[in-house]
Design a protein around this motif. Structure first.
Motif, mmCIF file in Angstrom:
data_model
loop_
_atom_site.group_PDB
_atom_site.id
_atom_site.type_symbol
_atom_site.label_atom_id
_atom_site.label_comp_id
_atom_site.label_asym_id
_atom_site.label_seq_id
_atom_site.Cartn_x
_atom_site.Cartn_y
_atom_site.Cartn_z
ATOM 1 N N TYR A 1 -56.788 -119.869 -76.395
ATOM 2 C CA TYR A 1 -57.094 -119.830 -74.967
ATOM 3 C C TYR A 1 -55.958 -119.223 -74.159
ATOM 4 O O TYR A 1 -56.194 -118.493 -73.185
ATOM 5 C CB TYR A 1 -57.398 -121.240 -74.459
ATOM 6 C CG TYR A 1 -58.813 -121.683 -74.719
ATOM 7 C CD1 TYR A 1 -59.887 -120.823 -74.497
ATOM 8 C CD2 TYR A 1 -59.086 -122.965 -75.192
ATOM 9 C CE1 TYR A 1 -61.184 -121.225 -74.743
ATOM 10 C CE2 TYR A 1 -60.391 -123.371 -75.435
ATOM 11 C CZ TYR A 1 -61.432 -122.502 -75.212
ATOM 12 O OH TYR A 1 -62.720 -122.896 -75.447
ATOM 13 N N ILE A 2 -54.717 -119.511 -74.538
ATOM 14 C CA ILE A 2 -53.577 -118.910 -73.839
ATOM 15 C C ILE A 2 -53.615 -117.392 -73.979
ATOM 16 O O ILE A 2 -53.386 -116.655 -73.006
ATOM 17 C CB ILE A 2 -52.249 -119.480 -74.381
ATOM 18 C CG1 ILE A 2 -52.068 -120.925 -73.930
ATOM 19 C CG2 ILE A 2 -51.064 -118.631 -73.915
ATOM 20 C CD1 ILE A 2 -50.815 -121.596 -74.467
ATOM 21 N N ALA A 3 -53.922 -116.916 -75.193
ATOM 22 C CA ALA A 3 -54.033 -115.465 -75.404
ATOM 23 C C ALA A 3 -55.134 -114.875 -74.531
ATOM 24 O O ALA A 3 -54.978 -113.790 -73.957
ATOM 25 C CB ALA A 3 -54.310 -115.176 -76.880
ATOM 26 N N GLY A 4 -56.241 -115.591 -74.422
ATOM 27 C CA GLY A 4 -57.335 -115.100 -73.586
ATOM 28 C C GLY A 4 -56.980 -115.075 -72.113
ATOM 29 O O GLY A 4 -57.272 -114.102 -71.408
ATOM 30 N N LEU A 5 -56.332 -116.120 -71.632
ATOM 31 C CA LEU A 5 -55.973 -116.184 -70.226
ATOM 32 C C LEU A 5 -54.927 -115.133 -69.859
ATOM 33 O O LEU A 5 -54.955 -114.562 -68.764
ATOM 34 C CB LEU A 5 -55.454 -117.583 -69.891
ATOM 35 C CG LEU A 5 -56.498 -118.708 -69.953
ATOM 36 C CD1 LEU A 5 -55.831 -120.060 -69.777
ATOM 37 C CD2 LEU A 5 -57.576 -118.509 -68.902
ATOM 38 N N LEU A 6 -53.997 -114.876 -70.779
ATOM 39 C CA LEU A 6 -52.966 -113.871 -70.512
ATOM 40 C C LEU A 6 -53.532 -112.455 -70.524
ATOM 41 O O LEU A 6 -52.891 -111.530 -70.011
ATOM 42 C CB LEU A 6 -51.842 -113.991 -71.544
ATOM 43 C CG LEU A 6 -50.991 -115.260 -71.453
ATOM 44 C CD1 LEU A 6 -49.945 -115.282 -72.562
ATOM 45 C CD2 LEU A 6 -50.318 -115.380 -70.091
ATOM 46 N N SER A 7 -54.711 -112.275 -71.119
ATOM 47 C CA SER A 7 -55.327 -110.943 -71.156
ATOM 48 C C SER A 7 -56.082 -110.604 -69.879
ATOM 49 O O SER A 7 -56.493 -109.451 -69.693
ATOM 50 C CB SER A 7 -56.278 -110.848 -72.352
ATOM 51 O OG SER A 7 -57.414 -111.687 -72.167
ATOM 52 N N VAL A 8 -56.276 -111.590 -69.007
ATOM 53 C CA VAL A 8 -56.980 -111.344 -67.748
ATOM 54 C C VAL A 8 -56.032 -110.637 -66.778
ATOM 55 O O VAL A 8 -54.930 -111.131 -66.518
ATOM 56 C CB VAL A 8 -57.476 -112.662 -67.118
ATOM 57 C CG1 VAL A 8 -58.171 -112.387 -65.787
ATOM 58 C CG2 VAL A 8 -58.407 -113.391 -68.078
ATOM 59 N N PRO B 1 -65.744 -116.702 -66.971
ATOM 60 C CA PRO B 1 -66.526 -115.565 -67.485
ATOM 61 C C PRO B 1 -65.705 -114.566 -68.294
ATOM 62 O O PRO B 1 -66.186 -114.032 -69.297
ATOM 63 C CB PRO B 1 -67.084 -114.915 -66.213
ATOM 64 C CG PRO B 1 -67.102 -116.010 -65.200
ATOM 65 C CD PRO B 1 -65.886 -116.832 -65.499
ATOM 66 N N LEU B 2 -64.444 -114.329 -67.882
ATOM 67 C CA LEU B 2 -63.629 -113.335 -68.564
ATOM 68 C C LEU B 2 -63.105 -113.815 -69.915
ATOM 69 O O LEU B 2 -62.746 -112.996 -70.762
ATOM 70 C CB LEU B 2 -62.460 -112.904 -67.676
ATOM 71 C CG LEU B 2 -62.835 -112.063 -66.448
ATOM 72 C CD1 LEU B 2 -61.602 -111.712 -65.633
ATOM 73 C CD2 LEU B 2 -63.573 -110.782 -66.866
ATOM 74 N N VAL B 3 -63.026 -115.114 -70.115
ATOM 75 C CA VAL B 3 -62.567 -115.644 -71.410
ATOM 76 C C VAL B 3 -63.725 -116.250 -72.200
ATOM 77 O O VAL B 3 -63.509 -117.011 -73.137
ATOM 78 C CB VAL B 3 -61.438 -116.687 -71.231
ATOM 79 C CG1 VAL B 3 -60.238 -116.074 -70.550
ATOM 80 C CG2 VAL B 3 -61.939 -117.904 -70.476
ATOM 81 N N ALA B 4 -64.956 -115.909 -71.827
ATOM 82 C CA ALA B 4 -66.130 -116.472 -72.504
ATOM 83 C C ALA B 4 -66.123 -116.155 -73.990
ATOM 84 O O ALA B 4 -66.544 -116.976 -74.809
ATOM 85 C CB ALA B 4 -67.408 -115.947 -71.845
#
Length: 303
Positions: free
Chosen positions: A188-195, A220-223
């Motif tokens: 999840y951290i990797a996903g949030l940092l990619s936004v 929606p962006l880390v779905a």
């Protein structure tokens, strides 16, 4: 690997084609892996499926029994109970793990102090053996909490939750989640940092609150990452074994016996062919879940 580029002229157009030729040395490195995989995974799996159609006890002579083992599984209350527990436990744990991990990830990617150190601390449970964690929590649930309940007069704490057929699964969910949250947290951290940060800046300009940004932008962006964590977590929890052994050993009675524990216990108890049929069915379930994962992730660019 060598690459050859060919230009084909057709009329006024030039078409560039590129062909790649794999060097034989790469296949040489691949062969040992294929041999080990075949000997350690493929051959035992094929042999197990073969013996699931027999009455073998693991040694000695055997005879073909056809679909007898498979038919018996669907009328065996112990096996059906293990599947019911495993799927219920897996579903509950997936929900707990993903909610807690996502909340922690949001906090650890925000502008707080010491977030790097906190990330390292939260990852610690992931590197500890599951059986060790289970024994530690077993002591807490069986001794520390009842002693605390007796000292404070809290009646419901005075009895170990592990001794309750109705609530022992809650302890297993808590301990399993405690160990599984760090891995899910990292994804999840990797996903949030990619936004992109520009998205949040635009939302601030438009007057969006933090909650609106979370629900309408972040989620929606880390779905894709949510789907990956749910599917991988569910598949992993289906194989629960060591934590259950350390906490309840499948008890009280058989209330918390998972499918993996049922299969392994049967191997040791002389039900080799019967539990091999059970393992084959469980393998099919895992394949179905893997196909669901591929279907759910199709078209997503996460990871």
């Amino acid at each position: 690997m060598s690459t050859t580029t060919t230009i084909v002229t057709g009329g006024d157009k030039k078409i560039r084609r590129s062909t790649a030729r794999v060097e034989p040395i790469y296949y040489l490195f691949l062969i040992p892996t294929l041999i080990l995989f075949t000997l350690a995974i493929t051959v035992p799996a094929v042999m197990g499926i073969f013996f699931s159609f027999t009455d073998s006890i693991g040694i000695g002579t055997w005879n073909f029994s056809g679909l007898t083992n498979y038919i018996a599984i669907f009328s065996d209350p112990a096996v059906l109970q293990s599947y019911l527990f495993t799927f219920g436990f897996s579903l509950a744990t997936v929900i707990v793990v993903n909610i807690v991990a996502f909340m922690l990830a949001v906090g650890l990617t925000s502008r707080i102090r010491f977030k790097t150190g906190l990330r390292a601390i939260f990852v610690i449970p992931m590197v500890i053996s599951g059986i060790i964690i289970a024994y530690v929590f077993n002591f807490l649930f069986s001794n520390s909490l009842p002693a605390f309940g007796a000292a404070t007069g809290i009646e419901w704490l005075q009895t170990s939750i592990l001794a309750s057929p109705d609530f022992a699964w809650i302890a297993i969910v808590i301990v399993t989640a405690w160990q599984a949250i760090p891995g899910t947290l990292l994804i999840y951290i990797a996903g949030l940092l990619s936004v992109p940060g520009d998205v949040y800046e635009a939302a601030d300009i438009d007057g969006a609150t933090k909650f609106q940004q979370l629900t309408r932008i972040t989620v929606p962006l880390v779905a894709g990452y949510v789907v990956i964590n749910i599917i991988l977590g569910f598949k992993g929890f289906l194989n629960a074994y060591d934590i259950i052994i350390g906490l309840t050993n499948g008890g009280p009675g058989t209330a918390t016996r998972s499918v993996a524990m049922t299969i392994i216990t049967g191997f040791n108890g002389g039900d080799y062919a019967y539990q091999m049929a059970n393992a084959t069915l469980f393998f099919i379930v895992a394949i179905i879940i893997a196909l669901i994962q591929l279907s759910a992730n199709r078209g997503r660019n996460a990871l």
